[in-house]
Design a protein around this motif. Structure first.
Motif, PDB file in Angstrom:
ATOM      1  N   UNK A   1       0.799  -1.219   0.000  1.00 37.76           N
ATOM      2  CA  UNK A   1       0.000   0.000   0.000  1.00 37.76           C
ATOM      3  C   UNK A   1       0.833   1.272   0.000  1.00 37.76           C
ATOM      4  N   UNK A   2       2.140   1.159   0.304  1.00 32.30           N
ATOM      5  CA  UNK A   2       2.992   2.340   0.353  1.00 32.30           C
ATOM      6  C   UNK A   2       3.502   2.753  -1.013  1.00 32.30           C
ATOM      7  N   UNK A   3       3.318   1.919  -2.004  1.00 34.02           N
ATOM      8  CA  UNK A   3       3.785   2.220  -3.352  1.00 34.02           C
ATOM      9  C   UNK A   3       2.608   2.367  -4.310  1.00 34.02           C
ATOM     10  N   UNK A   4       2.643   3.426  -5.094  1.00 29.18           N
ATOM     11  CA  UNK A   4       1.610   3.599  -6.115  1.00 29.18           C
ATOM     12  C   UNK A   4       1.849   2.600  -7.237  1.00 29.18           C
ATOM     13  N   UNK A   5       0.793   2.002  -7.789  1.00 24.31           N
ATOM     14  CA  UNK A   5       0.994   1.066  -8.897  1.00 24.31           C
ATOM     15  C   UNK A   5       1.586   1.760 -10.109  1.00 24.31           C
ATOM     16  N   UNK A   6       2.400   1.046 -10.845  1.00 29.15           N
ATOM     17  CA  UNK A   6       3.014   1.606 -12.049  1.00 29.15           C
ATOM     18  C   UNK A   6       1.941   1.879 -13.090  1.00 29.15           C
ATOM     19  N   UNK A   7       2.068   2.975 -13.798  1.00 27.94           N
ATOM     20  CA  UNK A   7       1.069   3.373 -14.795  1.00 27.94           C
ATOM     21  C   UNK A   7       1.041   2.425 -15.972  1.00 27.94           C
ATOM     22  N   UNK A   8       2.232   2.109 -16.509  1.00 30.18           N
ATOM     23  CA  UNK A   8       2.307   1.248 -17.684  1.00 30.18           C
ATOM     24  C   UNK A   8       2.683  -0.172 -17.277  1.00 30.18           C
ATOM     25  N   UNK A   9       1.952  -1.136 -17.814  1.00 31.28           N
ATOM     26  CA  UNK A   9       2.189  -2.539 -17.471  1.00 31.28           C
ATOM     27  C   UNK A   9       2.842  -3.325 -18.599  1.00 31.28           C
TER      28      UNK A   9
ATOM     29  N   UNK B   1      11.417   0.811  -4.773  1.00 29.64           N
ATOM     30  CA  UNK B   1      10.773   2.079  -5.031  1.00 29.64           C
ATOM     31  C   UNK B   1       9.658   1.966  -6.058  1.00 29.64           C
ATOM     32  N   UNK B   2       9.036   3.088  -6.331  1.00 34.19           N
ATOM     33  CA  UNK B   2       7.945   3.111  -7.309  1.00 34.19           C
ATOM     34  C   UNK B   2       8.497   2.981  -8.720  1.00 34.19           C
ATOM     35  N   UNK B   3       7.625   2.597  -9.645  1.00 35.51           N
ATOM     36  CA  UNK B   3       8.041   2.493 -11.031  1.00 35.51           C
ATOM     37  C   UNK B   3       8.554   3.817 -11.561  1.00 35.51           C
TER      38      UNK B   3
END
Length: 256
Positions: A69-77, A149-151
């Protein structure tokens, strides 16, 4: 993945264009920016960089940000197929007489994390000399990974590495760097001159970050038998135009 520059065609009694083309394209121009960031494709290619998106993902178990929950999902998959991401019209314009118009696909163990394609060609203009052009495009995508870290942040680090690598190309002359507005979340253009085997090559490199994806475009060329190397503005404009197509291709691939 260093590739030596093409050998200079003979000045007098030049062989037929097809023979000269084979000789020149046997040793294509080096996409030096991609050397610095550890990526390669095309003739004389080398191994991909060890610090790849796929290796980053495996280091964190390859899980998407949804597990944390601490990381935003990556925009592009996912990534687009590298070669079809650039239109045939653009290849005709920027790489006249391309050896393989469809492009040469770079090797990758994970096409959804990294992909690349290369084009090169020699346009024989008779008494006006010959124009050699090389185009290389490289995509990298980063997942949000616990512990790393985040994407977006991982892509930011790759963007910085790629820009730094292009700016510090060995033996480069007249290095100039400028931001490119309206392209992705951030973009930088680097131009420079590089002499190889008595031929003066001019490079235009554009590095773009769009969310968690990084696109690096290397467009360079030279002239033989009296033809001049392309102008710095021309290689920068070409690299920028190709980068815009690549950014659009990433968005399209993720909207399907």
């Amino acid at each position: 993945m260093h590739r030596s520059a093409p050998a200079t065609p003979e000045k007098a009694h030049a062989p037929a264009p097809r023979i000269r083309l084979a000789r020149v394209l046997a040793c294509a121009a080096v996409p030096v920016m991609l050397v610095a960031v550890g990526c390669s494709s095309g003739s004389g290619g080398g191994a991909k960089k060890s610090d790849s998106p796929s290796s980053s993902a495996s280091a964190g178990g390859g899980k998407q940000a949804s597990s944390s929950p601490s990381l935003a999902p990556a925009k592009f998959t996912k990534l687009p197929d590298a070669c079809p991401s650039i239109s045939a019209k653009s290849i005709d314009k920027y790489v006249p007489k391309a050896k393989t118009k469809a492009g040469e696909v770079g090797k990758t163990s994970d096409p959804q994390s990294q992909a690349s394609c290369t084009w090169n060609g020699l346009e024989d203009k008779g008494v006006d000399g010959s124009n050699y052009r090389w185009l290389d495009i490289d995509f990298k995508r980063y997942d949000s990974t616990p512990g790393l870290g985040s994407g977006d942040s991982l892509a930011q680090k790759q963007f910085d590495r790629a820009v730094s690598g292009a700016k510090s190309t060995g033996d480069a002359k007249n290095v100039k760097t400028s931001p490119v507005s309206g392209l992705g979340d951030q973009a930088t253009a680097i131009t420079f001159d590089l002499k190889k085997d008595d031929a003066n090559f001019r490079y235009g490199v554009v590095v773009v970050r769009t969310a968690n994806a990084v696109i690096a475009v290397d467009y360079n060329g030279t002239g033989y038998e009296g033809a001049d190397a392309p102008a710095a503005g021309d290689v920068q404009d070409g690299a920028t135009a190709v980068a815009k197509e690549a950014v659009a291709a990433v968005a399209t691939a993720n909207n399907k």
